[in-house]
Structures are given as structure tokens and as C-alpha cells.
Design an enzyme around this catalytic site. Structure first.
Site, short mmCIF file in Angstrom:
data_model
loop_
_atom_site.label_atom_id
_atom_site.label_comp_id
_atom_site.label_asym_id
_atom_site.label_seq_id
_atom_site.Cartn_x
_atom_site.Cartn_y
_atom_site.Cartn_z
CG ASP A 351 -2.26 0.73 0.88
OD1 ASP A 351 -2.19 1.95 0.61
OD2 ASP A 351 -3.34 0.11 0.87
CB VAL A 408 -4.95 1.10 -5.99
CG1 VAL A 408 -3.70 0.33 -5.59
CG2 VAL A 408 -5.02 1.24 -7.50
CE LYS A 415 -8.95 0.46 -10.54
NZ LYS A 415 -8.62 -0.28 -9.31
CG HIS A 458 -15.44 -7.88 -10.86
ND1 HIS A 458 -16.71 -7.82 -11.37
CD2 HIS A 458 -15.46 -7.13 -9.74
CE1 HIS A 458 -17.45 -7.08 -10.59
NE2 HIS A 458 -16.72 -6.64 -9.60
P1 NAD Z 1 -10.41 0.83 -0.56
O1 NAD Z 1 -10.52 2.29 -0.59
O2 NAD Z 1 -10.92 0.08 0.63
O3 NAD Z 1 -8.89 0.39 -0.73
C1 NAD Z 1 -8.03 0.96 -1.68
C2 NAD Z 1 -6.61 0.86 -1.13
O4 NAD Z 1 -5.71 1.23 -2.15
C3 NAD Z 1 -6.35 1.81 0.05
O5 NAD Z 1 -5.81 1.07 1.13
C4 NAD Z 1 -5.36 2.81 -0.52
O6 NAD Z 1 -4.46 3.29 0.46
C5 NAD Z 1 -4.67 1.98 -1.55
N1 NAD Z 1 -4.00 2.78 -2.56
C6 NAD Z 1 -4.44 3.92 -3.16
N2 NAD Z 1 -3.51 4.37 -4.03
C7 NAD Z 1 -2.46 3.52 -3.99
C8 NAD Z 1 -1.21 3.45 -4.63
N3 NAD Z 1 -0.85 4.38 -5.52
N4 NAD Z 1 -0.38 2.43 -4.34
C9 NAD Z 1 -0.74 1.49 -3.45
N5 NAD Z 1 -1.92 1.51 -2.80
C10 NAD Z 1 -2.77 2.52 -3.05
O7 NAD Z 1 -11.11 0.31 -1.90
P2 NAD Z 1 -11.72 -1.12 -2.23
O8 NAD Z 1 -13.16 -1.10 -1.90
O9 NAD Z 1 -10.86 -2.15 -1.63
O10 NAD Z 1 -11.63 -1.15 -3.81
C11 NAD Z 1 -10.42 -1.41 -4.47
C12 NAD Z 1 -10.71 -1.76 -5.91
O11 NAD Z 1 -11.55 -2.90 -5.96
C13 NAD Z 1 -11.41 -0.69 -6.72
O12 NAD Z 1 -10.94 -0.72 -8.03
C14 NAD Z 1 -12.85 -1.12 -6.67
O13 NAD Z 1 -13.62 -0.65 -7.76
C15 NAD Z 1 -12.71 -2.61 -6.74
N6 NAD Z 1 -13.85 -3.38 -6.22
C16 NAD Z 1 -14.46 -2.99 -5.08
C17 NAD Z 1 -15.54 -3.73 -4.61
C18 NAD Z 1 -16.25 -3.35 -3.34
O14 NAD Z 1 -17.34 -3.88 -3.08
N7 NAD Z 1 -15.68 -2.47 -2.52
C19 NAD Z 1 -15.95 -4.88 -5.30
C20 NAD Z 1 -15.27 -5.26 -6.44
C21 NAD Z 1 -14.19 -4.50 -6.89
#
Ligand code: NAD
Length: 724
Positions: A351, A408, A415, A458
Site C-alpha cells: 500500500d 487500489v 491505476k 473481478h
Molecule cells: P479501498 O478504498 O478500501 O482500498 C483501496 C486501497 O488502495 C487503500 O488502502 C489505498 O491506500 C490503496 N491505494 C491507493 N492508491 C495507492 C497506490 N498508488 N499504491 C498502493 N496503494 C494505493 O477500496 P476497495 O473497496 O478495496 O476497492 C479497491 C478496488 O476494488 C477498486 O478498483 C474497486 O472498484 C474494486 N472493487 C471494489 C468492490 C467493493 O465492493 N468495494 C468490489 C469489487 C471490486
């Protein structure tokens, strides 16, 4: 090669050992059951055999009926009458076999050395004694209701007679799995012991078996089924209450559940042999119901195909991962790291800084602690899982990775940046996967120097519980990236479906139509409570407005805004977009997490629909029927799934249906959105959609593929299967 062996020892005790060659599990089909019947009858007629132990040479006892065999039986015979006759005779034969065991003058003991389910457990129930392994991972029970069937070889009647109707019904209706200890507590097994001692203990019991133990209670004169008696007022009341509770949960969508209640009720009034006949009649009738057949096809046969990776590129060698790397330690990233570590894979979890990465590890630690507290996993094993995950903040640590999954923020620039930074240290063969939920993979791959090794994986939230992973091929994704991704998904015990790139891919695209239809109804002035009830009575796991709150209305809004931006002039905003924008931007009601959405979430009570909804869209003078609402939800999703098939987003109906059931819980009783269309018939479905289009708008207009199938009277499944 035989499927089982019969060996009589010096002591006069015969051991029947199920051990089907070339299979990881024993299953019941024509061949194995034929041999079992011959072994049982051989032991019965052999004057030197004193008793029989039934056991298995595999880690599990018997997994149940081979549903492919059952499906073939269901389809055999030229006419429906012939099918009914042949199924009826087949199951009555099995009843007679089990009754020969049960009424034998020689003791039969089941030495249950591992999982025994469905027909496998029904064999045990017919024996005079059941001794099960003490291994808590063994699953015992009759789970048929989970795939739309019910136990058809005496399970309903023996559970009833052993437990009483009120204890048996929930187990049968929910298809409950029991651990050996739970089965012992309920009296469904008589003894638990270490696996290695089972056969010896069974033999000990046989040597001393009292004659009295060879007659089942229900074969003794004056037997009374324990618990409520349906001939008394209390019994009738108990039954009506159980029936009402079940209907409240399932809305009468599942024919198996009605059948279970009926055979249990009627079985109480008659002796066992008549009861078994009643069970078979109902079972055969059920197998003719298209809902039951669709459920078996999707939840069992096609699910199994997906798990065997039927659509994996065959030329690529199988891959087993010992390490993967995850970027982003948030909700999804830590979940993915967790399931990988649970499957024995080392994980580097990266992270933006050490604290953020450590927070991800904390999530895993907490979940493992809960599992330990609940006795689900030994402490040492939990510690080993946590120790497999290394929280890091330095990209150099990704060197040597073979599979990197980024989770992320859902933002193209972020991304793109992590893709570039990771690729700078990755080996050339490493696969880079994005867990994006909405951004097309082909576009994200533009940030990659090797788009043939870029793919979408996904996952669904919560990752630990959701069984599906949607694998998305970008335009340039190569075969090896696809094959490796499928191997990884199986390695962590999940089911993959493979889809082609499209906005929302397959699952989010179709699922989105469900909640959108609900918001459109709201805008039309349909009563909110009716909107919600319609969703539940259609068989969806959650009502649509409540679900929108859970997903977050703000997220739905954000996706719409992004889509509008991406599509420019081609984007046509709908009444649903306007209402969602109003909720977020002006009413400040972003969803469940904020405590304000389509519902209010008072601290001191259950959530309730927000009264302000009536101010957004005044209630229409005429309201649709519950059935109309239900049909709209099912039709709009089914139609979108059919469009995905036509556009090649999904390439096989089985993937579409398995993905719908596992991904968003699409009404399981239908077998999936495409099975639903086939169940209605493509002709009637097209007529229905044309009528809905007239009433509610062009989004219901059937696509050309459906019109063509309808014109030819063809079904989706028979035309569009590409794999067996
Ligand atoms: P989240 O906000 O809980 O987690 C994202 C993490 O990424 C954070 O810990 C952040 O610090 C980290 N991050 C941000 N920029 C970064 C970087 N440059 N380098 C390293 N780490 C970095 O988000 P999430 O809900 O876990 O979602 C993450 C991804 O999964 C997104 O693309 C989202 O669309 C996808 N997704 C989410 C869900 C859901 O239900 N939440 C379901 C399927 C897919």
C-alpha cells in the site's frame, strides 16, 4: 475396475468398501448402486456372513447421487410417461434395497470415515448403526434442497421417524450440513471415533449386537413418531406455522420445499413402506418441474463444469502459485490477500505506506482471531495464515512476482500509475490483474507495456464469502494470462467465469438493471414498499432499494457520472439517473454507511423506508400488482443477460447463469436469467418484453438474437452451448 469391494474376514464379518476408480469422491450412479445391491444381497444370502460394515476407501464416505446420472435419468425415455415410469421404478428399487438392509436379520453398520451427503447419508440412515469419524471437517446431511431437489431414497421418512417432524423439517428444507458432533447430538449417528478405529468399532458392535437393535423403531408395533402429531390440533398448528415461516422466506418459488413439507406431513400418517412410495411419487413429480431441473443444471452440473475450468485454454500448462502480490490493502486487497493466504499461498501486500499496508494485515488478523474464537480453526493454523502475508510499501518487493492483483482506488490515473511502477520491477512473464469493478480492461491495459499479460480479476465483496470471480479478457489479453488466472481462482477455491470486456463486464452490467428498474419505478410513483416486496418475491436475495443503500447510492451516482463522461453525446440520462443524483447531491442521502439512503437507520430500531421518498416522486393513482413488479425485475435482468450473450460478453449460457447465481444471487429458483427465458419459452418471453416495452419504455425491447430464436421456436441452451 470395480467401484466397491466386498471382503469377508475369518470373523464372518463382511466389509463393503466403496472406492470408485478414477474419481476423487464416491458417488451413486447405475454402476456403483448396481454393485452395492449385489454386494448387499451376496452378504445377505451368504450363511457364513454374520454382519456387514459399509465404509469407503477414499477420504470422504459417499458424496451423494451423481447428478449427471440423475439428469440423464430425468431425460431418458421417449415420452414423459416413460420417464415417469422409469424414474419411479428406479427409486422404488433403491427403497427395496435399503429396506432389505434395514429389515435384515444381520447387523449392518455404516463406518462413516468422512463426508456423507445426500444418498450417501441415506445409506447410513438405513443401517442399524452409524459410527462416524470425529474429524470436524466431515459433513453429514441431506443437502438436496440446496440444488432444488429433496432426498429421494428414504431421507425424508427416516429423518422424520428419527427426529420428529419439527426437528426434521428445518434440516430438510435448508439442506443443513452437520458436523459429526452435531449429528451425534441429534441422534443421527450413534457414536463418533477416530477414523482409524471406525471399522474395528463397527465389528465390535456387530459381534455383540442385540437382536432388539436389528429392528428399527418404525418396524416395531405401536411406533409413534416423536414430536408433534398431525392428527392433533397442536400438530396441525405447528405444521401451519412452519409452512407460513417457510413461505415468508421463499415466496413459494421452490417446488422442492413444498414437496418436502407435503411428504413429511403425509408420511406421518402411514407406515414406512407406504411413506416411501409417497416420497418417490413426489420426487418423480418434482424432477419434471422445470424449476428443479434448471436448478440442478446450473447449481450442480454447470457449476462443476466451471470448476473443472471447461473453458480454460488447453495448450497452456497448469500453473500453481506459491506466491502472489496484491497492490492496495483496503477492503478488497486485504480480502484477496486473506483468501490466498488461506489457500497456502504467500502474499506480498503493498500500500502507499507501511501503516496502510499494516492495516490490511490487521483485517486478516482480526478475521482469523474470530475463526479461532469460534473454534473453526486451530490457533497455530491461524497464525500460519497471518504469517504468510507480508505488508510492504516498497515496489522493489514485487520483484520476482508471478501474479500481481491491483485493488487500489477506482481511478484510472491511480491505476495507471501503479501499473507502471509495478511493471518496472516485474519479470516479463508476470501477469498483472486489475480488480476494477467498472473500468474497461482494454482501457486500463493502455498503461501496461505488455497488454497480453494484463487481465481483469473481478472479486466480489466480502471476498472471503463470495464464491465467484469474474475474469475479464481485454482486447489484447493473451491465452497464458487467462489460463494462469483461471488456475489461481481455482487454487483459492473460487469459481471463475470468463467474460469479454464491456462496460460493467457481465455481472455488474446485468445486476445494475435490477436496482435501476427499482429506481425507475420509484420515479413512476410506484409505492416503495411494493418495489421492495416485488424484489424479494421474485427471489432476489435483497430488496432493490435496500441493496442500493448497501452498495451506496453515491457509488451508483459516481459510476453514472463516469459513464456519462466516457460516452459523451451517446449517453442518455434516465429518470433513474436524475433521481439518484437528487438523492446524493440535494438530499444528501448517500446510503447505508452514512445512515441515510432510501432507508432511515435509527440507532434504536430496524431500518425503515425514508418517508421523504414520497416527496421525490408522488405516488401514482394506480399501482401495479406484485406479480407485475416481480416480472419486471426478472425480465429486465434476463434481457440484459441475453444481450450480453449476443454481444459475446459472455460466450456460453452456462457461464451467464452460474455467474448470476453466484455473483449477485439472481433468483436461484430459475436456474439463472437465461434458464428463466428458456423456462418461459423464447416466444412467450419475447411477447412479454414487447408488452413491457409498450408500457414502460424501449429498454424492454428484445434483442435480435431473442427474436430470431423465438421465430424459430428455439431455446437459448440448445442453440448456444459451446461446451458440454
Ligand atoms: P479501498 O478504498 O478500501 O482500498 C483501496 C486501497 O488502495 C487503500 O488502502 C489505498 O491506500 C490503496 N491505494 C491507493 N492508491 C495507492 C497506490 N498508488 N499504491 C498502493 N496503494 C494505493 O477500496 P476497495 O473497496 O478495496 O476497492 C479497491 C478496488 O476494488 C477498486 O478498483 C474497486 O472498484 C474494486 N472493487 C471494489 C468492490 C467493493 O465492493 N468495494 C468490489 C469489487 C471490486
Amino acid at each position: 475396475m470395480p467401484n466397491l469391494t466386498l471382503a469377508r474376514g475369518e470373523d464372518g464379518i463382511a466389509v463393503i468398501t466403496w472406492d470408485m476408480p478414477g474419481r476423487s469422491m464416491n458417488v451413486m450412479n447405475d454402476a456403483s448402486l448396481g454393485e452395492f445391491a449385489a454386494a448387499v444381497d451376496g452378504a445377505l444370502s451368504d450363511s457364513e456372513t454374520e454382519g456387514v460394515v459399509v465404509t469407503s476407501g477414499k477420504p470422504a464416505f459417499i458424496a451423494g447421487a451423481d447428478l449427471e446420472w440423475l439428469e440423464a435419468l430425468m431425460a431418458s425415455g421417449e415420452t414423459e410417461d416413460m420417464r415417469i415410469r422409469s424414474l419411479f421404478d428406479r427409486f422404488m428399487d433403491l427403497h427395496h434395497l435399503f429396506r432389505r438392509i434395514e429389515t435384515a436379520k444381520k447387523p449392518f453398520v455404516a463406518a462413516i470415515n468422512g463426508t456423507a451427503l445426500g444418498g450417501g447419508f441415506e445409506i447410513c440412515l438405513a443401517c442399524h448403526r452409524r459410527i462416524a469419524t470425529e474429524d470436524p471437517r466431515a459433513l453429514l446431511g441431506l443437502p438436496e434442497a440446496k440444488v432444488g431437489l429433496f432426498p429421494g431414497i428414504g431421507g425424508t421418512q427416516r429423518y422424520l421417524r428419527m427426529l420428529g417432524a419439527l426437528e426434521a423439517l428445518p434440516l430438510l428444507l435448508e439442506g443443513t450440513y452437520l458436523s459429526p458432533a452435531q449429528a451425534l447430538a441429534r441422534g443421527l449417528v450413534d457414536e463418533v471415533a477416530p477414523t482409524a478405529e471406525l471399522v474395528a468399532r463397527a465389528k465390535d458392535w456387530i459381534r455383540a449386537a442385540p437382536a432388539e437393535a436389528l429392528v428399527k423403531p418404525w418396524d416395531k408395533p405401536g411406533f409413534i413418531i416423536p414430536g408433534a402429531d398431525p392428527r392433533t390440533l397442536a400438530g396441525v398448528q405447528a405444521f401451519s406455522a412452519a409452512n407460513a415461516m417457510q413461505r415468508a422466506k421463499t415466496y413459494g418459488n421452490y417446488p422442492a420445499l413444498d414437496a418436502i413439507q407435503s411428504v413429511v406431513y403425509r408420511g406421518m400418517l402411514v407406515p414406512i413402506d407406504t411413506a416411501l412410495r409417497i416420497e418417490t411419487e413426489a420426487f418423480v413429480r418434482l424432477t419434471l418441474d422445470p424449476r428443479a431441473r434448471n436448478m440442478v443444471r446450473t447449481q450442480f452440473i454447470n457449476l462443476q463444469q466451471a470448476n473443472k475450468l471447461a473453458r480454460r485454454p488447453a495448450a497452456v500448462a497448469r500453473k500453481r502459485f506459491s506466491r502472489i502480490d496484491v497492490l492496495g490493502a483496503g477492503l478488497m486487497g486485504s480480502g484477496i490477500a486473506h483468501v490466498a493466504a488461506r489457500a497456502g499461498i504467500d502474499v506480498v501486500l503493498l500500500d502507499v505506506n507501511a501503516e496502510a499496508a499494516e492495516r490490511g494485515l490487521d483485517h486478516i488478523r482480526r478475521q482469523q482471531q474470530t475463526a479461532v474464537d469460534r473454534g473453526r480453526i486451530p490457533e497455530a493454523e491461524a497464525r500460519a495464515i497471518v504469517a504468510r502475508v507480508q505488508p510492504v510499501a516498497d515496489y522493489e518487493r514485487l520483484a520476482g512476482a508471478e501474479l500481481v492483483i491491483e485493488a487500489v482506488f477506482e481511478n484510472r490515473e491511480v491505476k495507471a500509475e501503479v501499473t507502471r511502477r509495478a511493471e518496472a520491477v516485474l519479470r516479463s512473464e508476470a501477469v498483472f490483474a486489475s480488480n476494477t469493478s467498472t473500468l474497461p480492461i482494454t482501457g486500463l491495459a493502455q498503461a501496461s507495456a505488455r497488454p497480453e499479460r494484463f487481465i481483469g480479476l473481478h472479486f466480489f465483496s466480502p471476498v472471503e464469502r463470495m464464491p465467484l470471480v469474474e475474469i475479464i479478457r481485454g482486447e489484447r489479453t493473451g491465452e497464458e494470462a487467462l489460463a494462469w488466472s483461471m488456475d489461481f481462482v481455482r487454487q483459492i477455491g473460487k469459481t471463475p467465469i470468463v467474460v469479454n470486456d464491456s462496460r460493467g463486464f457481465y455481472t455488474s452490467r446485468v445486476f445494475g438493471t435490477y436496482t435501476r428498474e427499482a429506481v425507475l419505478m420509484l420515479a413512476e410513483g410506484v409505492r416503495p414498499a411494493l418495489i421492495e416486496n416485488g424484489g424479494k418475491s421474485a427471489g432476489m436475495p435483497m430488496a432493490p432499494l435496500a441493496l442500493s443503500d448497501e452498495v451506496a447510492i453515491s457509488l451508483i451516482h459516481q459510476v453514472a457520472v463516469q459513464t456519462a463522461k466516457d460516452l459523451g453525446d451517446k449517453y442518455r440520462p434516465t429518470a433513474a439517473d436524475r433521481l439518484i443524483a437528487e438523492m446524493v447531491e440535494r438530499q444528501n442521502r448517500p446510503g447505508r454507511r452514512a445512515g441515510k439512503g432510501f432507508y432511515d437507520y435509527p440507532a434504536d430500531g430496524p431500518k425503515r423506508l425514508w418517508p421523504g421518498l414520497s416527496g421525490l416522486a408522488p405516488e401514482a393513482a394506480t399501482q401495479p400488482s406484485l406479480d407485475d413488479v416481480k416480472t419486471r425485475y426478472l425480465a429486465i435482468q434476463a434481457l440484459e443477460a441475453a444481450r450480453c450473450l449476443e454481444e459475446n460478453v459472455v460466450t456460453d449460457p452456462a457461464d451467464a447463469d452460474v455467474g448470476a447465481l453466484l455473483g449477485w444471487g439472481f433468483a436461484p429458483w430459475t436456474g439463472g436469467p437465461l434458464s428463466y427465458i428458456d423456462m418461459l419459452g423464447t416466444g412467450p418471453f419475447v411477447e412479454l418484453c414487447d408488452r413491457l416495452a409498450q408500457q414502460h419504455g424501449a429498454r424492454f425491447l428484445p434483442n435480435p438474437m431473442l427474436r430470431d430464436l423465438a421465430r424459430r421456436g428455439a431455446a437459448i441452451y440448445s442453440e448456444r452451448r459451446t461446451a458440454a
